[in-house]
Scaffold this motif. Sequence first.
Motif, short mmCIF file in Angstrom:
data_model
loop_
_atom_site.label_atom_id
_atom_site.label_comp_id
_atom_site.label_asym_id
_atom_site.label_seq_id
_atom_site.Cartn_x
_atom_site.Cartn_y
_atom_site.Cartn_z
N SER A 37 48.65 -66.51 28.20
CA SER A 37 47.73 -67.42 28.88
C SER A 37 47.41 -68.58 27.95
CB SER A 37 46.39 -66.73 29.16
OG SER A 37 46.50 -65.74 30.11
N ALA A 38 46.66 -69.52 28.47
CA ALA A 38 46.09 -70.57 27.63
C ALA A 38 44.97 -69.94 26.78
CB ALA A 38 45.51 -71.65 28.51
N THR A 43 41.90 -73.59 30.28
CA THR A 43 42.23 -73.92 31.67
C THR A 43 41.02 -74.55 32.36
OG1 THR A 43 43.76 -72.05 31.70
CG2 THR A 43 43.18 -72.99 33.83
N GLU A 125 48.89 -73.40 28.75
CA GLU A 125 49.86 -72.35 28.43
C GLU A 125 50.99 -72.91 27.56
OE1 GLU A 125 48.00 -72.15 31.04
OE2 GLU A 125 47.54 -70.03 31.28
N PHE A 189 51.50 -68.24 34.24
CA PHE A 189 50.76 -69.18 35.08
C PHE A 189 51.56 -70.38 35.59
CE2 PHE A 189 46.99 -72.39 34.99
CZ PHE A 189 46.53 -72.03 36.25
N ARG A 203 44.68 -69.19 39.84
CA ARG A 203 43.92 -68.66 38.72
C ARG A 203 44.29 -67.21 38.42
NH1 ARG A 203 39.79 -71.52 36.59
NH2 ARG A 203 40.54 -70.48 34.74
N GLY A 204 44.32 -66.91 37.14
CA GLY A 204 44.68 -65.56 36.75
C GLY A 204 46.17 -65.30 36.88
N GLY A 205 46.94 -66.38 37.06
CA GLY A 205 48.36 -66.23 37.37
C GLY A 205 49.23 -65.67 36.26
N SER A 206 48.70 -65.58 35.06
CA SER A 206 49.54 -65.10 33.95
C SER A 206 49.93 -63.64 34.11
CB SER A 206 48.84 -65.29 32.61
OG SER A 206 48.73 -66.66 32.33
N ASP A 207 49.03 -62.84 34.67
CA ASP A 207 49.38 -61.43 34.93
C ASP A 207 50.56 -61.37 35.89
OD1 ASP A 207 47.23 -60.70 33.40
OD2 ASP A 207 45.90 -60.30 35.10
N1 ASP Z 1 45.07 -69.70 32.18
C1 ASP Z 1 45.07 -69.40 33.59
C2 ASP Z 1 43.66 -69.10 34.08
O1 ASP Z 1 42.71 -69.16 33.32
C3 ASP Z 1 46.00 -68.31 33.93
C4 ASP Z 1 45.66 -66.98 33.33
O2 ASP Z 1 45.04 -66.90 32.29
O3 ASP Z 1 46.03 -65.98 33.94
O4 ASP Z 1 43.49 -68.83 35.24
#
Ligand code: ASP
Length: 446
Positions: A37-38, A43, A125, A189, A203-207
Motif C-alpha cells: 500500500s501507500a 492516499t 503506491e 491498488f 479504497r482498500g484495493g491493495s488487499d
Molecule cells: N492506499 C489505498 C487506500 O488507502 C489502498 C490500500 O491501502 O489498500 O485505500
Amino acid sequence: MIVLKFGGTSVQDSASQNQALAIVARVLDKAPLVVSSAMSGVTNDLIRLTELASSGQEAAAMDLLEKLKARHTNVLLEQTEGEIRNRTQQLLEDVWQEVGSLTRGMILLGECSPRVYDAVVGSGELLSTRLLWGRCCQLGYEAELLDARHFIVTDDHFNEAAVLFGPTNEKIARGIHARPGRILITQGFIGSTTDGVMTILGRGGSDYSASIFGSALGAEAVEIWTDVDGILTTDPRIVPQARTIPEISYAEAAELSYFGAKVIHPATIQPAVDKKIPVWVKNTKNPDHPGTVILPETPHRGPRAFAIKKNAVIISVTSSRMLNAHGFMARIFDIFRNHRIAVDLVATSEVSVSVSVDRKEEARQVIEDLERLGNVNVQSDAGILCLVGPRAWTCGRELGRVFQALGEMTVHLVSLGASETNLSLVMNESDLAEALRRVHREFFGV
Ligand code: ASP
Ligand code: MG
C-alpha cells in the motif's frame, strides 16, 4: 511462491519498512512477491491534494505536496546511501514530476477529471514501493520492482475500476517469474486500462491486488500484513479481552466484515478464495504471532466471532390486507428499491413486516410511501448484535445461552436461519456494547 501484502501502517516510516522487509527476508526461499500500500495517510493526503488543487487553493495544495515529498525523502535518506540512494531518488522524482504536472493542471483548469484523480491518488503506491525497492537493494537483496499497471488490467470506471481477469491473469502468468532468493515488489491498488491509462481499484484495493496476484500465480499463500493480530473474536475497544481466531471461513469473514469488524473485505480476497489459496492476516509489529488464516471452509462449528453495528432503524409495516395476500412483500420491497435503500434484516408475521435499515438511509419519503400499504412504525436508536459461527445457532441450548446472557435486555427483531452462520439481533443501541460483553463472556469465557 508466496504473496505478502503490507498495509499503510506496515510501511509508514523507515522503521516499519525495515520491519516489513525483515518479515520478507524470512521467506526468501519461498519466492516472495511483495504487494504494498501507500504509506499510511498518503492516499488520504493525495485525495485532499486533488480537492485543494481543483478548488483553486493553490498555496495549500503546494504545501501539501511539499509535505508529502518531505515525508518520502526522509525515509529515502534514512534507508539508502550512495548510488542506490541516487537511483531511488530518481525513481521518486519521476513520480513527483508527474504528480506536480497534474496538480498544476488541476489548478489551472479548476477541476479534477476522473483520470487525473486516479493518476494522483494511486501514486502513493508508486512511491512506497520505490522506497522499499531501494531499501532492499541497500540491504543487499536481489530485488525487482514491477509496475502493477503492466499487469492489472481494468475497465475505465475511474476511482473504482473493475479488473478484467482474462488479460490480467494472462499478463501476470506470462510476465512475473518469482523465484527463491529474489524479492519481487509491486504496488497494490493500481492498474491500467487496456489503453494504458492508470486506474485505481477503490479504497482498500491493495488487499484485492494481493489476492489477484496470488491467484494468477498459484501462490501457496497470501499474507495480509497489518497492525492487528489477525481477526479477533470481537472489537477489542469494547471487549479488551478479545482473542485472535486461529481459523475462519470465507463465509464467516464475510458476515463479520459487513458489520464493520476490523477484518479485510471479503470481496477483496475472492480471487484467492476461488483458487482455495489460504489468506493469512498477520501483524507486522508482532510477526511471530500466528494471526488468522481464512480458508474456503473450516471443519469447526460453534460460535466464532461477535460484532455490533450501530445506527440501525427498524421500520415495521402492519396491515390486515397482508393476511393471505400474495405480492404484499414484493410491494414493500419495491418501495425500498425505488428509494435505493438497502435492507439489512427482515422479520415477518402474518400481518406485519419489520425490516432494519441503516439510519443514514432513513428517508422520510419511504415512510410516506409505506404508509399507503398499512400502519408504519419507526423505531430509531437501534443497533444489531451479530453472532457469527458455523452451524452455531441451530441448537436450542446455544440459543438459550444467548438469551440467558442478554437477560432483561430488549430484543426487537431476530434473524436466524437465513444463513447457517449468522444470528442477528436488533436491540436498543444503548444496550449494544453491554450485550456484546455479556455474550462474549458467555461463549468465550472472558
Ligand atoms: N492506499 C489505498 C487506500 O488507502 C489502498 C490500500 O491501502 O489498500 O485505500
Ligand atoms: Mg487496507
